[in-house]
Motif scaffolding. Structure first.
Motif, PDB file in Angstrom:
ATOM      1  N   ARG A   1       1.085  -1.421  -0.260  1.00 45.21           N
ATOM      2  CA  ARG A   1      -0.181  -0.207   0.223  1.00 45.21           C
ATOM      3  C   ARG A   1       1.117   1.016   0.079  1.00 45.21           C
ATOM      4  O   ARG A   1       0.828   1.908  -0.870  1.00 45.21           O
ATOM      5  CB  ARG A   1      -0.449   0.303   1.239  1.00 45.21           C
ATOM      6  N   ARG A   2       1.633   1.392   1.075  1.00 46.32           N
ATOM      7  CA  ARG A   2       3.038   2.474   0.706  1.00 46.32           C
ATOM      8  C   ARG A   2       3.179   2.697  -0.465  1.00 46.32           C
ATOM      9  O   ARG A   2       3.567   3.980  -0.360  1.00 46.32           O
ATOM     10  CB  ARG A   2       3.829   1.874   2.007  1.00 46.32           C
ATOM     11  N   LEU A   3       4.214   1.822  -1.076  1.00 43.31           N
ATOM     12  CA  LEU A   3       4.669   1.833  -2.375  1.00 43.31           C
ATOM     13  C   LEU A   3       3.951   1.949  -2.823  1.00 43.31           C
ATOM     14  O   LEU A   3       3.841   2.657  -4.399  1.00 43.31           O
ATOM     15  CB  LEU A   3       5.043  -0.052  -2.971  1.00 43.31           C
ATOM     16  N   ARG A   4       2.711   1.454  -3.441  1.00 43.61           N
ATOM     17  CA  ARG A   4       1.387   1.843  -4.528  1.00 43.61           C
ATOM     18  C   ARG A   4       1.252   3.540  -3.791  1.00 43.61           C
ATOM     19  O   ARG A   4       1.531   4.366  -4.971  1.00 43.61           O
ATOM     20  CB  ARG A   4       0.576   0.938  -4.353  1.00 43.61           C
ATOM     21  N   GLU A   5       1.329   3.883  -2.981  1.00 39.60           N
ATOM     22  CA  GLU A   5       1.277   5.652  -2.423  1.00 39.60           C
ATOM     23  C   GLU A   5       2.292   6.348  -2.761  1.00 39.60           C
ATOM     24  O   GLU A   5       1.650   7.472  -3.711  1.00 39.60           O
ATOM     25  CB  GLU A   5       0.655   5.493  -0.852  1.00 39.60           C
ATOM     26  N   GLU A   6       3.643   5.771  -2.207  1.00 39.01           N
ATOM     27  CA  GLU A   6       4.357   6.357  -3.095  1.00 39.01           C
ATOM     28  C   GLU A   6       4.478   6.498  -4.583  1.00 39.01           C
ATOM     29  O   GLU A   6       5.000   7.653  -5.004  1.00 39.01           O
ATOM     30  CB  GLU A   6       5.767   5.585  -2.368  1.00 39.01           C
ATOM     31  N   GLN A   7       5.007   5.343  -5.376  1.00 42.46           N
ATOM     32  CA  GLN A   7       4.825   5.901  -6.733  1.00 42.46           C
ATOM     33  C   GLN A   7       3.501   6.081  -7.281  1.00 42.46           C
ATOM     34  O   GLN A   7       3.797   7.048  -7.899  1.00 42.46           O
ATOM     35  CB  GLN A   7       4.200   4.072  -7.381  1.00 42.46           C
TER      36      GLN A   7
END
Length: 155
Positions: free
Chosen positions: A50-56
């Motif tokens: 989720r954090r990776l998707r948010e960062e992306q």
């Protein structure tokens, strides 16, 4: 599973049953602990994803904004360049009009000077002709007076 009881069993059987019960209990706890650990790991992975998707998504949004800003800057630069070209074009046209106007004024001044010179020459010619005519008239009058004097006897 229930813990073993001492009712009617030998000490060795009880101890074996107790060891089996404890092993089963430890196995059950290990299984639950493993499930909890797997569940926590799954949640951690989900959170990390989720954090990776948010960062992306943030990176993508940041890149989009940067590209929009660059496009806006390029558009403003192009607008500025076009404005400068238009301004230079107008200046050149104004210079041409000014030069044309000056040439026309110079021609008009020359034409006016030529008209004045022509008028002056014509006027001077008329004046000279008038002066010549008067002189001719004066000579004719003088000749007539002379002729009259010559015909009249002197006393």
């Amino acid at each position: 599973m229930k813990p073993p009881t001492r009712d009617g069993v030998s000490e060795a059987t009880y101890n074996a049953q107790m060891a089996l019960y404890e092993a089963e209990f430890a196995k059950k706890q290990a299984k639950e602990s493993l499930k909890r650990a797997q569940k926590e790991e799954k949640e951690r992975r989900k959170e990390a994803e989720r954090r990776l998707r948010e960062e992306q998504a943030q990176e993508k949004e940041s890149q989009r904004k940067r590209l929009e800003a660059e496009a806006a800057i390029a558009s403003k630069e192009e607008e500025y360049q076009n404005g400068m070209k238009e301004l230079q074009k107008r200046r050149r046209q104004e210079e041409k009009r000014r030069a044309q106007f000056e040439r026309e004024m110079e021609k008009e001044a020359q034409a006016e000077t030529a008209r004045e010179e022509k008028f002056k020459a014509s006027f001077e010619a008329e004046m000279e002709a008038e002066a010549q005519r008067r002189m001719d008239i004066d000579r004719q009058l003088q000749a007539k007076r002379q002729a009259i004097e010559d015909r009249t006897p002197s006393t």
